[in-house]
Design a protein around this motif. Structure first.
Motif, PDB file in Angstrom:
ATOM      1  N   LEU A  31      -3.310   8.407 -11.532  1.00  0.00           N
ATOM      2  CA  LEU A  31      -2.907   7.035 -11.255  1.00  0.00           C
ATOM      3  C   LEU A  31      -2.494   6.843  -9.806  1.00  0.00           C
ATOM      4  CD1 LEU A  31      -0.882   6.115 -14.466  1.00  0.00           C
ATOM      5  CD2 LEU A  31      -3.072   5.171 -13.736  1.00  0.00           C
ATOM      6  N   SER A  32      -2.811   5.675  -9.264  1.00  0.00           N
ATOM      7  CA  SER A  32      -2.400   5.281  -7.919  1.00  0.00           C
ATOM      8  C   SER A  32      -1.985   3.818  -7.960  1.00  0.00           C
ATOM      9  CB  SER A  32      -3.541   5.462  -6.908  1.00  0.00           C
ATOM     10  OG  SER A  32      -4.059   6.776  -6.924  1.00  0.00           O
ATOM     11  N   ALA A  33      -1.213   3.404  -6.960  1.00  0.00           N
ATOM     12  CA  ALA A  33      -0.784   2.007  -6.864  1.00  0.00           C
ATOM     13  C   ALA A  33      -0.912   1.540  -5.430  1.00  0.00           C
ATOM     14  CB  ALA A  33       0.656   1.843  -7.339  1.00  0.00           C
ATOM     15  N   LEU A  34      -1.297   0.292  -5.261  1.00  0.00           N
ATOM     16  CA  LEU A  34      -1.404  -0.343  -3.947  1.00  0.00           C
ATOM     17  C   LEU A  34      -0.541  -1.588  -3.946  1.00  0.00           C
ATOM     18  CD1 LEU A  34      -5.268  -0.064  -3.556  1.00  0.00           C
ATOM     19  CD2 LEU A  34      -3.603   1.177  -2.177  1.00  0.00           C
ATOM     20  N   LEU A  35       0.414  -1.670  -3.027  1.00  0.00           N
ATOM     21  CA  LEU A  35       1.280  -2.834  -2.895  1.00  0.00           C
ATOM     22  C   LEU A  35       0.669  -3.768  -1.857  1.00  0.00           C
ATOM     23  CD1 LEU A  35       3.090  -0.326  -3.863  1.00  0.00           C
ATOM     24  CD2 LEU A  35       5.022  -1.745  -3.197  1.00  0.00           C
ATOM     25  N   LEU A  36       0.336  -4.980  -2.251  1.00  0.00           N
ATOM     26  CA  LEU A  36      -0.419  -5.898  -1.399  1.00  0.00           C
ATOM     27  C   LEU A  36       0.429  -7.088  -0.981  1.00  0.00           C
ATOM     28  CD1 LEU A  36      -3.756  -6.034  -3.452  1.00  0.00           C
ATOM     29  CD2 LEU A  36      -3.034  -4.314  -1.782  1.00  0.00           C
ATOM     30  N   GLY A  37       0.198  -7.553   0.239  1.00  0.00           N
ATOM     31  CA  GLY A  37       0.844  -8.759   0.733  1.00  0.00           C
ATOM     32  C   GLY A  37       0.088  -9.996   0.288  1.00  0.00           C
ATOM     33  N   VAL A  42      -2.935  -4.128   1.921  1.00  0.00           N
ATOM     34  CA  VAL A  42      -1.713  -3.363   2.157  1.00  0.00           C
ATOM     35  C   VAL A  42      -1.132  -3.724   3.517  1.00  0.00           C
ATOM     36  CG1 VAL A  42      -2.401  -1.435   0.680  1.00  0.00           C
ATOM     37  CG2 VAL A  42      -3.023  -1.403   3.101  1.00  0.00           C
ATOM     38  N   ARG A  43       0.176  -3.568   3.640  1.00  0.00           N
ATOM     39  CA  ARG A  43       0.833  -3.871   4.910  1.00  0.00           C
ATOM     40  C   ARG A  43       0.873  -2.656   5.829  1.00  0.00           C
ATOM     41  NH1 ARG A  43       6.320  -5.276   2.187  1.00  0.00           N
ATOM     42  NH2 ARG A  43       5.648  -3.310   1.236  1.00  0.00           N
ATOM     43  N   GLY A  44       0.647  -1.473   5.281  1.00  0.00           N
ATOM     44  CA  GLY A  44       0.671  -0.243   6.054  1.00  0.00           C
ATOM     45  C   GLY A  44       0.374   0.927   5.140  1.00  0.00           C
ATOM     46  N   GLY A 183      -5.042  11.264   5.520  1.00  0.00           N
ATOM     47  CA  GLY A 183      -4.725  10.239   6.511  1.00  0.00           C
ATOM     48  C   GLY A 183      -4.974   8.852   5.962  1.00  0.00           C
ATOM     49  N   VAL A 184      -3.923   8.103   5.773  1.00  0.00           N
ATOM     50  CA  VAL A 184      -4.048   6.763   5.228  1.00  0.00           C
ATOM     51  C   VAL A 184      -3.554   5.778   6.266  1.00  0.00           C
ATOM     52  CG1 VAL A 184      -3.356   5.217   3.364  1.00  0.00           C
ATOM     53  CG2 VAL A 184      -3.672   7.645   2.906  1.00  0.00           C
ATOM     54  N   VAL A 185      -4.396   4.842   6.662  1.00  0.00           N
ATOM     55  CA  VAL A 185      -4.013   3.847   7.654  1.00  0.00           C
ATOM     56  C   VAL A 185      -4.466   2.485   7.182  1.00  0.00           C
ATOM     57  CG1 VAL A 185      -4.113   5.457   9.591  1.00  0.00           C
ATOM     58  CG2 VAL A 185      -6.155   4.172   8.959  1.00  0.00           C
ATOM     59  N   LYS A 186      -3.839   1.446   7.722  1.00  0.00           N
ATOM     60  CA  LYS A 186      -4.253   0.086   7.409  1.00  0.00           C
ATOM     61  C   LYS A 186      -5.368  -0.314   8.362  1.00  0.00           C
ATOM     62  CE  LYS A 186      -2.657  -4.657   6.920  1.00  0.00           C
ATOM     63  NZ  LYS A 186      -1.524  -5.593   6.974  1.00  0.00           N
ATOM     64  N   VAL A 187      -6.404  -0.948   7.819  1.00  0.00           N
ATOM     65  CA  VAL A 187      -7.502  -1.422   8.656  1.00  0.00           C
ATOM     66  C   VAL A 187      -7.617  -2.925   8.493  1.00  0.00           C
ATOM     67  CG1 VAL A 187      -8.759   0.748   8.555  1.00  0.00           C
ATOM     68  CG2 VAL A 187      -9.187  -0.990   6.825  1.00  0.00           C
ATOM     69  N   PRO A 188      -8.017  -3.648   9.565  1.00  0.00           N
ATOM     70  CA  PRO A 188      -8.144  -5.107   9.455  1.00  0.00           C
ATOM     71  C   PRO A 188      -9.349  -5.497   8.629  1.00  0.00           C
ATOM     72  CG  PRO A 188      -8.919  -4.370  11.584  1.00  0.00           C
ATOM     73  CD  PRO A 188      -8.343  -3.160  10.903  1.00  0.00           C
ATOM     74  N   GLY A 189      -9.344  -6.729   8.197  1.00  0.00           N
ATOM     75  CA  GLY A 189     -10.494  -7.237   7.461  1.00  0.00           C
ATOM     76  C   GLY A 189     -10.063  -7.992   6.240  1.00  0.00           C
ATOM     77  N   PRO A 190     -10.977  -8.773   5.645  1.00  0.00           N
ATOM     78  CA  PRO A 190     -10.647  -9.570   4.464  1.00  0.00           C
ATOM     79  C   PRO A 190     -10.585  -8.717   3.214  1.00  0.00           C
ATOM     80  CG  PRO A 190     -12.964  -9.794   4.969  1.00  0.00           C
ATOM     81  CD  PRO A 190     -12.372  -8.946   6.062  1.00  0.00           C
ATOM     82  N   PRO A 191      -9.937  -9.202   2.147  1.00  0.00           N
ATOM     83  CA  PRO A 191      -9.950  -8.486   0.886  1.00  0.00           C
ATOM     84  C   PRO A 191     -11.352  -8.489   0.296  1.00  0.00           C
ATOM     85  CG  PRO A 191      -8.961 -10.655   0.630  1.00  0.00           C
ATOM     86  CD  PRO A 191      -9.181 -10.441   2.101  1.00  0.00           C
ATOM     87  N   PRO A 192     -11.631  -7.668  -0.720  1.00  0.00           N
ATOM     88  CA  PRO A 192     -12.974  -7.572  -1.279  1.00  0.00           C
ATOM     89  C   PRO A 192     -13.460  -8.924  -1.770  1.00  0.00           C
ATOM     90  CG  PRO A 192     -11.364  -6.546  -2.724  1.00  0.00           C
ATOM     91  CD  PRO A 192     -10.695  -6.802  -1.425  1.00  0.00           C
ATOM     92  N   ALA A 193     -14.732  -9.214  -1.536  1.00  0.00           N
ATOM     93  CA  ALA A 193     -15.318 -10.497  -1.909  1.00  0.00           C
ATOM     94  C   ALA A 193     -15.524 -10.569  -3.411  1.00  0.00           C
ATOM     95  CB  ALA A 193     -16.649 -10.692  -1.193  1.00  0.00           C
ATOM     96  N   GLU A 194     -15.280 -11.741  -3.969  1.00  0.00           N
ATOM     97  CA  GLU A 194     -15.472 -11.927  -5.398  1.00  0.00           C
ATOM     98  C   GLU A 194     -16.957 -11.812  -5.729  1.00  0.00           C
ATOM     99  OE1 GLU A 194     -14.424 -15.218  -8.876  1.00  0.00           O
ATOM    100  OE2 GLU A 194     -14.133 -15.663  -6.749  1.00  0.00           O
TER     101      GLU A 194
END
Length: 433
Positions: A31-37, A42-44, A183-194
């Motif tokens: 299991l994994s979790a992603l906290l989204l703004g 993700v914020r970071g 290595g986990v970093v935040k990258v710019p870009g839109p959320p996944p397209a519907e």
């Protein structure tokens, strides 16, 4: 504060209580979790919780041997959604037969969940579901979207970039801390397209937040008939019962009332106001559409006002039979909309009250009943910490007749006090040091 209790939902949004919930799956899925703004990303890098990074800095999401623990009441205000993902190290999702995800409350009751399809032979990661805010509370939504690109591709859709790990020049020393996902970093870009193959579904729109104004005071005899859409406020920090938009209905005379889909399963607050001096009663109907015999109200107070906590059923709507000759309005709200005991509180008739503080003494004064029958008062005390339903064994802390003054001790909260009263009353809470 409070949501869909004891209910297993499949492919739908379901309310969940804003407490520390546990998310579990059968063996074979990590299991994994992603906290989204608010932007769906993700914020970071700290906003990803997985085996190699098992704790979010806020302490509200933790990955342990028994599954993910998510403290919804403590989640930072800037987090709008929490995506729950599963992945396999060897093989594919097709090798995890009859898998499911289950969300449970502190008392062990299942509050949401759904089966996980086997998936395609090339899929190694899946978005199981997500928690998302709505109307001051939280909902869980089943998703079940598989990713052939694995966990790295899944988290990349939410703004996480997994860097490739360079091979070490010499054998690495044993690791004393968490193992990074290279290595986990935040990258710019839109959320996944519907609609894309590797895109999670877009949550339903969040309605406007409920008004922040205070609840209306309890009405006295012959006071103006209250408006059905009068504002209300949720008791801050209250965690018992689901949170939802109020259901409001008005009418005249006897009726059977059926709530709509906005009222989720679990404990809810029912408020009734009736105009005039005649007898009024309200009782829920059972799954066979018959009277339960368990009356929420049965009273002849002039200008009746009352509130009570009742369990909305897991299957089907809450249905209530009302006996009343005159104009009335009824509201079904979160339990957190009930009035809180603090300082001095005045009321009239039966009411559900909340106690959130420590041990205290409750000083009570009851006036003569306007009906001239002496009046009866009782208080049942329900301790609700970690529960998804009213306590099956509440304490009777008051049972008296006539005008009187009483003082009773209260245990520490959170408590739901169900008061039956046939007159005006004044309560004063004296908290102990």
């Amino acid at each position: 504060m409070m949501c869909g209790m004891g209910h297993i939902a499949k492919d739908v949004n379901s309310w969940v209580p804003s407490v520390t919930l546990r998310v579990a799956t059968p063996k074979g899925l990590d299991l994994s979790a992603l906290l989204l703004g608010a932007d769906g990303r993700v914020r970071g890098d700290a906003d990803m919780v997985f085996v190699g990074q098992p704790h979010h800095p806020s302490g509200t999401v933790r990955n342990g041997s028994a599954g993910l623990e998510v403290d919804l009441c403590g989640v930072e205000a800037s987090v709008e959604r929490i995506v729950i993902a599963g992945s396999v190290e060897d093989g594919s999702l097709a090798d995890v037969p009859a898998a499911s995800v289950n969300v449970s409350a502190p008392d062990g009751a299942s509050v949401a969940g759904h089966p996980v399809p086997g998936g395609a032979p090339d899929e190694t990661a899946v978005v199981l579901g997500e928690f998302h805010r709505e109307s001051g509370g939280w909902k869980f939504r089943a998703v079940g979207q598989g990713y052939a690109s694995g966990l790295a591709g899944l988290v990349g859709a939410y703004g996480v970039e997994v860097a490739e790990e360079e091979p070490p020049a010499e054998p690495a020393a044993p690791l004393s801390g968490p193992v990074p996902l290279t290595g986990v970093v935040k990258v710019p870009g839109p959320p996944p397209a519907e609609g894309s193959r590797e895109a999670e579904a877009v949550p339903e729109s969040v309605p406007e937040s409920v008004p922040a104004s205070a609840s209306a005071s309890a009405s006295a005899p012959h006071s103006p008939f209250p408006s059905a859409d009068r504002p209300y406020a949720l008791v801050e920090g209250w965690e018992f019962g689901p949170v939802f938009e109020p259901f409001v209905v008005e009418g005249h005379g006897a009726d059977v009332i059926t709530t709509d889909t906005r009222v989720p399963p679990g404990p809810v607050l029912v408020e009734l106001a009736h105009q005039g001096d005649d007898y009024v009663s309200l009782q829920p109907l059972d799954k066979r559409n018959k009277d339960t015999g368990d009356f929420l109200f049965t009273n002849q107070l002039p200008e009746f006002r009352g509130s009570r906590v009742v369990a909305a059923p897991e299957k089907g709507p809450l249905r209530l039979r009302l006996s009343a000759p005159n104009r009335w309005n009824l509201r079904v709200q979160p339990v957190a909309a009930a009035r809180r005991l603090r300082g001095t509180l005045r009321g009239y008739g039966p009411e559900a009250l909340l106690h959130t503080g420590g041990a205290a003494d409750l000083r009570m004064e009851f006036e003569d009943a306007p009906t001239g029958d002496g009046g009866y008062a009782s208080i049942w005390c329900h301790e609700v910490a970690g529960l998804t339903a009213l306590s099956p064994d509440p304490s009777l802390i008051l049972s008296k007749t006539g005008a009187r003054r009483e003082t009773v001790p209260l245990p520490p909260g959170p408590l739901v006090l169900l008061l039956t009263a046939g007159s005006r009353w004044t309560f004063t809470l004296d908290e102990l040091d």
